[in-house]
Design a protein around this motif. Structure first.
Motif, PDB file in Angstrom:
ATOM      1  N   PRO A  76       0.785  -1.236   0.000  1.00 42.96           N
ATOM      2  CA  PRO A  76       0.000   0.000   0.000  1.00 42.96           C
ATOM      3  C   PRO A  76       0.819   1.290   0.000  1.00 42.96           C
ATOM      4  O   PRO A  76       0.347   2.323  -0.448  1.00 42.96           O
ATOM      5  CB  PRO A  76      -0.857  -0.116   1.264  1.00 42.96           C
ATOM      6  CG  PRO A  76      -0.982  -1.588   1.493  1.00 42.96           C
ATOM      7  CD  PRO A  76       0.336  -2.169   1.050  1.00 42.96           C
TER       8      PRO A  76
ATOM      9  N   MET B  69       1.005   3.598  -3.178  1.00 41.34           N
ATOM     10  CA  MET B  69      -0.110   4.421  -3.641  1.00 41.34           C
ATOM     11  C   MET B  69       0.241   5.908  -3.551  1.00 41.34           C
ATOM     12  O   MET B  69       0.967   6.331  -2.653  1.00 41.34           O
ATOM     13  CB  MET B  69      -1.364   4.167  -2.807  1.00 41.34           C
ATOM     14  CG  MET B  69      -1.983   2.823  -3.022  1.00 41.34           C
ATOM     15  SD  MET B  69      -3.571   2.667  -2.165  1.00 41.34           S
ATOM     16  CE  MET B  69      -3.036   2.398  -0.487  1.00 41.34           C
TER      17      MET B  69
ATOM     18  N   GLU C 140      -0.790   9.850  -2.809  1.00 39.81           N
ATOM     19  CA  GLU C 140      -1.580  10.442  -1.729  1.00 39.81           C
ATOM     20  C   GLU C 140      -3.056  10.516  -2.133  1.00 39.81           C
ATOM     21  O   GLU C 140      -3.945  10.287  -1.319  1.00 39.81           O
ATOM     22  CB  GLU C 140      -1.063  11.834  -1.380  1.00 39.81           C
ATOM     23  CG  GLU C 140      -1.768  12.435  -0.196  1.00 39.81           C
ATOM     24  CD  GLU C 140      -1.177  13.758   0.260  1.00 39.81           C
ATOM     25  OE1 GLU C 140      -1.883  14.479   0.966  1.00 39.81           O
ATOM     26  OE2 GLU C 140      -0.031  14.060  -0.098  1.00 39.81           O
TER      27      GLU C 140
ATOM     28  N   ARG D 229      -4.628   7.188  -1.518  1.00 41.69           N
ATOM     29  CA  ARG D 229      -4.833   6.960  -0.068  1.00 41.69           C
ATOM     30  C   ARG D 229      -6.017   7.769   0.436  1.00 41.69           C
ATOM     31  O   ARG D 229      -6.808   7.275   1.239  1.00 41.69           O
ATOM     32  CB  ARG D 229      -3.546   7.288   0.699  1.00 41.69           C
ATOM     33  CG  ARG D 229      -2.470   6.219   0.493  1.00 41.69           C
ATOM     34  CD  ARG D 229      -1.341   6.366   1.490  1.00 41.69           C
ATOM     35  NE  ARG D 229      -0.526   7.540   1.272  1.00 41.69           N
ATOM     36  CZ  ARG D 229       0.525   7.595   0.459  1.00 41.69           C
ATOM     37  NH1 ARG D 229       0.883   6.540  -0.222  1.00 41.69           N
ATOM     38  NH2 ARG D 229       1.210   8.710   0.343  1.00 41.69           N
TER      39      ARG D 229
ATOM     40  N   LEU E  63      -7.449   6.296   3.727  1.00 36.55           N
ATOM     41  CA  LEU E  63      -6.299   5.839   4.494  1.00 36.55           C
ATOM     42  C   LEU E  63      -5.451   6.990   5.038  1.00 36.55           C
ATOM     43  O   LEU E  63      -4.432   6.751   5.669  1.00 36.55           O
ATOM     44  CB  LEU E  63      -5.426   4.929   3.619  1.00 36.55           C
ATOM     45  CG  LEU E  63      -6.115   3.673   3.101  1.00 36.55           C
ATOM     46  CD1 LEU E  63      -5.199   2.917   2.144  1.00 36.55           C
ATOM     47  CD2 LEU E  63      -6.562   2.788   4.236  1.00 36.55           C
ATOM     48  N   VAL E  64      -5.872   8.221   4.781  1.00 34.94           N
ATOM     49  CA  VAL E  64      -5.109   9.383   5.274  1.00 34.94           C
ATOM     50  C   VAL E  64      -5.974  10.168   6.228  1.00 34.94           C
ATOM     51  O   VAL E  64      -7.135  10.291   6.102  1.00 34.94           O
ATOM     52  CB  VAL E  64      -4.673  10.290   4.107  1.00 34.94           C
ATOM     53  CG1 VAL E  64      -3.980  11.528   4.623  1.00 34.94           C
ATOM     54  CG2 VAL E  64      -3.774   9.526   3.158  1.00 34.94           C
TER      55      VAL E  64
END
Length: 114
Positions: A100, A103, A105, A108, A113-114
């Motif tokens: 992962p 990826m 930004e 994500r 995921l951020v």
């Protein structure tokens, strides 16, 4: 963040061709994740030659991916349709394995995921 795909290019229009190829790759989505293959970090290398041939080295999110057999042909077909591309070839590689952290930004963020 991992570096973007490598580009080897010659000729005056290679930068524009590279951008068109990347735009085409961003229209192809991973079958298991709602993110395009470029932003997922599945493209390990994007090489162009002066004649418009595109060679891609890419991976899949997992070796058991259900589209492992058909996906390279789909990517080649999409890239061949780009103006200025004379031919395209995709090589699937498993080393290094996808993770992962490859990826972008944007990917994500898209996956939360951020």
């Amino acid at each position: 963040m991992t570096a973007p795909a490598r580009l080897a290019a010659e000729g005056p229009d290679q930068t524009g061709l590279r951008e068109r190829v990347i735009a085409a790759l961003r229209t192809i989505y991973d079958p298991e994740l709602p993110v395009n293959i470029y932003d997922l970090g599945l493209i390990y290398a994007l090489d162009l030659d002066a004649g418009g041939r595109v060679d891609l080295r890419m991976t899949l999110t997992a070796p058991g991916c259900p589209v492992a057999q058909s996906f390279p042909a789909q990517v080649e077909k999409t890239v061949r349709a780009v103006a200025g591309v004379s031919d395209a070839h995709v090589e699937i590689v498993w080393d290094p394995p996808w993770e992962p952290g490859r990826m972008t930004e944007a990917a994500r963020l898209q996956l939360g995921l951020v």
